[in-house]
Every structure is written in C-alpha cells, then in structure tokens.
Design a protein around this motif. Structure first.
Motif, short mmCIF file in Angstrom:
data_model
loop_
_atom_site.label_atom_id
_atom_site.label_comp_id
_atom_site.label_asym_id
_atom_site.label_seq_id
_atom_site.Cartn_x
_atom_site.Cartn_y
_atom_site.Cartn_z
N ALA A 9 0.81 -1.09 0.08
CA ALA A 9 0.05 -0.17 -0.04
C ALA A 9 0.92 1.44 -0.03
O ALA A 9 0.43 2.36 -0.39
CB ALA A 9 -1.07 -0.02 1.00
N ARG A 10 2.11 1.09 0.37
CA ARG A 10 2.98 2.29 0.46
C ARG A 10 4.43 2.08 -0.36
O ARG A 10 5.11 2.85 -0.13
CB ARG A 10 3.15 2.39 2.18
CG ARG A 10 1.82 2.80 2.86
CD ARG A 10 2.15 3.24 4.08
NE ARG A 10 2.66 2.25 5.03
CZ ARG A 10 2.56 2.23 6.23
NH1 ARG A 10 1.69 3.26 6.99
NH2 ARG A 10 3.33 1.27 7.00
N SER A 16 12.34 9.47 8.60
CA SER A 16 11.01 9.67 9.85
C SER A 16 9.97 8.68 9.28
O SER A 16 9.28 7.88 9.92
CB SER A 16 10.78 11.09 9.96
OG SER A 16 10.31 11.58 8.89
N THR A 17 9.52 8.67 7.82
CA THR A 17 8.57 8.14 7.48
C THR A 17 8.87 6.61 7.30
O THR A 17 8.08 5.70 7.88
CB THR A 17 8.20 8.52 5.82
OG1 THR A 17 7.69 9.74 6.16
CG2 THR A 17 7.11 7.60 5.41
N TYR A 33 7.02 3.45 9.38
CA TYR A 33 6.66 2.18 8.50
C TYR A 33 6.97 0.87 9.13
O TYR A 33 6.37 -0.02 9.39
CB TYR A 33 6.90 2.47 6.99
CG TYR A 33 6.03 3.46 6.12
CD1 TYR A 33 5.18 4.23 6.88
CD2 TYR A 33 6.28 3.57 4.92
CE1 TYR A 33 4.20 5.09 6.21
CE2 TYR A 33 5.67 4.71 4.04
CZ TYR A 33 4.72 5.39 4.86
OH TYR A 33 3.88 6.52 4.08
N PRO A 61 -5.00 -4.22 5.70
CA PRO A 61 -4.61 -2.92 5.65
C PRO A 61 -3.58 -2.46 6.79
O PRO A 61 -3.47 -3.29 7.81
CB PRO A 61 -5.84 -2.00 5.83
CG PRO A 61 -6.85 -2.86 6.18
CD PRO A 61 -6.41 -4.32 5.91
N VAL A 62 -2.68 -1.53 6.76
CA VAL A 62 -1.85 -1.16 7.78
C VAL A 62 -2.41 -0.82 9.01
O VAL A 62 -3.36 -0.26 9.01
CB VAL A 62 -0.86 -0.07 7.46
CG1 VAL A 62 0.18 0.11 8.28
CG2 VAL A 62 -0.17 -0.42 5.79
N MET A 89 -1.99 1.76 11.68
CA MET A 89 -1.23 2.80 12.03
C MET A 89 -1.04 3.02 13.50
O MET A 89 -1.86 2.69 14.42
CB MET A 89 -1.61 4.24 11.62
CG MET A 89 -1.33 4.15 10.00
SD MET A 89 -2.04 5.95 9.42
CE MET A 89 -0.52 6.93 9.57
#
Lengths: 282, 282
Positions: free
Chosen positions: B50-51, B60-61, B65, B276-277, B279
């Motif tokens: 998905a990413r 940082s992202t 993740y 889905p992730v 978060m």
C-alpha cells in the motif's frame, strides 16, 4: 472519523483556496496551469509523497487515500477539490463527488472531452499508469461522449520513474517511449491523451516520437479550463484583486523531484510544509 | 497505540514463525533464501504494497512504517523480525532493535560483512535506492568492520521499476545498468553489493556488465545465513520436524509483480492475504 465539514460555505469566503492534490509532485503541472489561468485564486496543494505512487495500487486503497487527502484539504477550508492525479481521478472521484459538498473535479473528464474534440479519424490512444488503464475510466468517459470512438490504452509504468530521475530528454527515455507507444502508432491513433499528470513534462520527447500528425491532449490544461468554468458558473471565483498564491504541503519531506518540477514548470512555491496523513478509521 | 507484546516468549513456542517484511515483493528474495536454508521454519511475510516503494522516502517516514509493520508481525506471534528491505534496514533497524524484545535482523550488516570478506583491493561498490545511499548505512557498517576499505555508492532509482516491469533481460535495462554502474567500474571497485532486495533478480544482467573480475554480494543469501546463526545461538530454531511454510500478507491487493517474483524465485506461496496497515498513533 467522519470527513471534516468543508471550511468554506459555498456562498461566502470566496477567498477560500482551491484544494488540489496528487499522489506526489506530478500534479504541479495542473497547479501551474491553474496559476496561469486563474492568477487571483489561492491554491493549496497536497502531494501524498508518503505513499507515492498510486499508479500500481488497488482501487480500494486509492479511494481511501483520496478521501483522506480530501479531508485534509477541507479541514484547511478548500472551496473545491481538484484531483490532479489521473489514477485518483479514475478511482476516487466518483465517490468523492457523492460524499463531499464542495465541487470535485478530476482530470479524466476534461481530458476525455478534449480528446473527443481533437480526433479526426475516431481513434484515440491513452497512455497512463497501470491502475488508470485497468480502471477503463478514459474509455468510459470518451464513450459517454461518443460511443463510436475507438480507444486504445497502454500502461506505461516506467515513464514516471524516468521523469522523476530527471531523464526527460534521454536516449533511455526515448527507447522506453518507442517500446510503449510503437503499438499505439501501428494501430492508427490520431490523438494521444497524456493520462498522467507527470507526462506533460515529457511532451517534447513524446511529440518527437509520435510526430506532428498526432494531437497530444494534456489533461493539466483541460482540467484548469474546467475549474475556471465551474468556479464562474457557481459564482465561486475569487472576488479579491490581490494575486493568489500557491502553498504546497507534502505528507513526506523527501521530495528530490520537487526541484525538477519547479524548474521545469517555472513555478513559484514558497515554504513547503510537511504533515503526516490523517488516516480515516473505517 | 503501543507495539503489541510479541506473541512468542523467547524460550517457548519454537514453532512460532519468523516474521519477514519488505516495502513490497522484493524481500521475497530473502524469504526464498530462508526457505532453502531453514526448511523447517514457518515464515510470515508482509509486503507493504500500500505504501511501496520506501526507497525515495524520508528517514522518519520509513522508521514509522518499520514500526507499524513489525507490530503487525509481532501481533501474529513472530519470534524474530527480519527486515528484508535495504531501505528499512538502513533507516528503521537501529530503533527496532532498541525497542523490540525479539531479535531484529536487517540485510545491511550481513551484506557489509560479506563485502569486507570478498574485497581483495579494498574498494567496494554499493548500488541501492536513493534513501539507502543517503543514509550512509553500508559505509558505516563496512567501516566499523574495516576502516581502511573505500566504499563508493550509487543510487539506482530506476532498477526497481524496471524489474517490476519484468524487463530483467532487456536492452533498456542494460543501458540503464551501464549508466549507473559505469562510474563505479572506472573507480576500480572489485566487489559490488546488491544493496536492494530486488536486485538479485537482475543478477544476470548485472554480472554480464561488470564481468567476472567483480564479486557480486547478494544481501538475501547473507541475511539468511545470519538468521540461521542467530536462531541457533539463541536456541530458537524450530524444534518441529514438519517442513515449514511461507505465508504472504500484503497491505494492498495489487501485486502484478508477485507473479514475476514467484516465478523467478521458484517460490511456493499459498493463499495471499490482504490486510490494511495498522497505523501507530504517536
């Protein structure tokens, strides 16, 4: 979490910005066209760089991303949402149009209308991401306008990475263009829709390969014209006389390509903000 | 939300799976090496499709993740986390090693150790994503082992899209390889680290370009050896005698490339799940 209420009531606060989003930086081609055509409007642009690209992802994921980013724009008072991304336009715009109270304009309808206008022999080619091609959105939209037109679509997954690498005018890029577009030319198209907001940056190489006999339809320009018409018909155009501004927000700070795009488009972008995505709970 | 407790206490439940993750499908090269070397172990693989890709995103992202996907693996009882992605290994593994109680193994350390072992002239080349190159992780790790070794790194952002397009053995890919690797050869490297888990799928084209005089170091194989050693030294190897399995979960169902990878790697993958992730709130 529900989508936030739009910040600007339709009748008032015409100084509210136009909200524009893309999976990344490519949608700045649309922002640039809007700046040229509507210099009094403020534009708030969000590039979802934390999740870019959308082009290989599934319909359900892209639709969710579209709702999340639209929510961020509405929370900042956007009076209209412009989906400056063909993939999100193909897959998220119908649901956004149903669920949001502000006007939602994608790039597919304007591009399809321009292609129908341009073709003489009734055969239109479309190049786009894999997700856009699989959605069949351009075919559907073109056939809604004229069911007689033949549409041949080709997914071109390598063009965006080549553009983001800055290889706009490069032997490798020319070879890839030849591979992807050779078949479309043999089929006899006379009009080619650049069905991804990155592709106008390749206009020169694409034009050189297809030759002057084939009309290139650029969704950025046509989308800006649709936005202009929509704002006027709804009485939502900016009533100020100061020139507008372009503010850019990214969901991930990494944006090597931002410099490439700014330079290629001659865009004036001030400080770039970074904000993580606000996810929707389902 | 805190990271979930790991489901398997270190001493017991040795039938617990090894958790493996990557930004997408490329990490299946590591899963394939693990299957060959540790046929009794169950492997739970998550591809964050998905990413995907991580390679152009910020530290940082990528770190966030990594924490999110590790949390999903731990919630399923993983006894160890293998970060089968060079970008996430470079940027997320240090923090994961501090914060998780299960062992966390990335691909950078094993690859760096193998490169130090392989070089004769003391000059190692590294090809990787932009984020991995910018992190300096291979240089740091190689210099920790031997500060005398010279390291020359080259970002190759187009190789992953070319592999995912299935153009493994193609004139375009050869031209791109020449462009990216020509400079490294001129500098006189004698060892080349394939610093992205996709790249072993290009081994043939890469080997043909660099020639036999240059050793190719493949992080997948070296990472599997490190996992084997770690499981044995901690007494965590599977105690069963049944052969293990590979389960694949993707965060987005779109996986055109899964077929390419399965075929190229000869991997047996059962039903692919989509989740889905989850978060993390900060």
């Amino acid at each position: 979490m529900e989508l936030p209420e739009q910040g600007a009531a339709l009748g008032g606060a015409m100084r509210a910005p136009i909200g524009v989003f893309d999976s990344g930086i490519g949608g700045l081609t649309v922002a640039a066209a809007l700046r040229r055509m509507l210099p009094l409007e403020d534009i708030l642009y969000i590039g979802d760089t934390a999740r870019v690209p959308y082009g290989g992802k599934s319909a359900s994921t892209i639709e969710r991303y579209g709702r999340e980013i639209s929510g961020m724009l509405l929370a900042e008072g956007a009076k209209m949402i412009v989906v400056a991304c063909n993939t999100a336009s193909a897959l998220a715009v119908p649901r956004l149009q149903q669920s949001l109270e502000v006007p939602v304009i994608g790039v597919i309808q304007p591009g399809a209308a321009a292609a129908v206008e341009a073709t003489r022999n009734g055969h239109v080619g479309v190049i786009a991401t894999r997700a856009t091609v699989q959605s069949g959105a351009y075919e559907r939209e073109i056939h809604r306008l004229n069911p007689e037109i033949r549409v041949s679509a080709q997914a071109c997954p390598l063009l965006v990475p080549l553009i983001e690498e800055g290889w706009m005018n490069d032997p490798v890029t020319r070879l890839v263009i030849e591979r992807y577009l050779g078949g479309l030319l043999e089929l006899g198209i006379d009009t080619l829709v650049l069905g991804c907001t990155h592709y106008p940056l390749l206009r020169e190489s694409l034009g050189a390969f297809v030759g002057e006999g084939i009309a290139l339809v650029d969704s950025a320009q046509n989308c800006a014209m649709r936005v202009d018409a929509e704002l006027k018909s709804r009485g939502m155009a900016s009533s100020g006389s100061d020139s507008g501004s372009l503010r850019v927000t990214l969901t991930d700070p990494s944006a090597a390509f931002l410099d490439v795009a700014q330079e290629a488009l001659g865009l004036e972008v001030g400080e770039v903000r970074v904000r993580p995505v606000q996810m929707l709970s389902e």
